[in-house]
Design an enzyme around this catalytic site. Structure first.
Site, PDB file in Angstrom:
ATOM      1  N   ASN A  33       0.694  -1.197  -0.008  1.00  0.00           N
ATOM      2  CA  ASN A  33       0.000   0.203   0.053  1.00  0.00           C
ATOM      3  C   ASN A  33       0.781   1.179  -0.121  1.00  0.00           C
ATOM      4  O   ASN A  33       1.752   1.444   0.825  1.00  0.00           O
ATOM      5  CB  ASN A  33      -0.893   0.025   1.237  1.00  0.00           C
ATOM      6  N   GLU A  34       0.788   1.832  -0.972  1.00  0.00           N
ATOM      7  CA  GLU A  34       1.441   3.202  -1.220  1.00  0.00           C
ATOM      8  C   GLU A  34       3.176   3.412  -1.134  1.00  0.00           C
ATOM      9  O   GLU A  34       3.592   4.347  -0.906  1.00  0.00           O
ATOM     10  CB  GLU A  34       0.791   4.352  -0.293  1.00  0.00           C
TER      11      GLU A  34
END
Length: 169
Positions: A111-112
């Site tokens: 995630n990110e």
């Protein structure tokens, strides 16, 4: 099957900061509530946990598709053989445990973390052992190490290296 699907989704974070406090009834309530709100996709966020077997069973039961992140979020992770081995072992366990759930539709490496290498987003690395990556494709964890398990043991589902995925900066 090649047919478009309208997605109405949400992001799943842990239901309690003490994971063992979540009862089967709470999981049932959570997934049923998503179905009642016409949610048909839930993303199991990489900054949280790999959910319980019951959660995935309930997603199968209620027809909720699952976008499954591996457990890395919002950071720059070590690019070392030692860490590669740990993440490969984790990815292997996760894929082999969840691959038989029809609700799983996508594996995501993290995630990110791709965004973390973008200047001014969070890449203020000064540690000589952890130099800032200028191109997220240098992240061997999500481009090679984790990728091996979905490709080798669940090749019918797509794999996204990061969410959002940046091909280059």
């Amino acid at each position: 099957n090649g047919k478009p699907v309208y997605i109405r989704g949400n992001n799943k974070v842990p239901l309690d900061h003490l994971y063992s406090n979540v009862s089967p009834e709470t999981y049932e309530w959570c997934v049923r509530a998503m179905a009642n709100e016409n949610v048909n996709l839930v993303r199991v966020w990489g900054g949280g946990i790999i959910e319980t077997e019951l959660f995935y069973d309930l997603c199968d039961k209620y027809g909720i598709m699952v976008w499954q992140d591996f457990a890395m979020a919002c950071g720059y992770y070590p690019q070392s053989e030692s860490f590669y081995n740990k993440m490969y072992t984790e990815a292997k366990a996760v894929v082999r445990r969840l691959r038989n759930h029809p609700s799983i539709i996508l594996w995501a490496g993290d995630n990110e973390c791709d965004c973390f290498v973008v200047p001014d987003w969070g890449s203020s690395h000064t540690d000589a052992d952890q130099p800032a990556m200028l191109n997220p494709n240098y992240n061997k964890l999500t481009r090679d190490v984790i990728l091996k398990e979905p490709r080798n043991h669940d090749a019918t589902r797509p794999y996204l290296p990061s969410s959002p995925y940046l091909d280059e900066v």
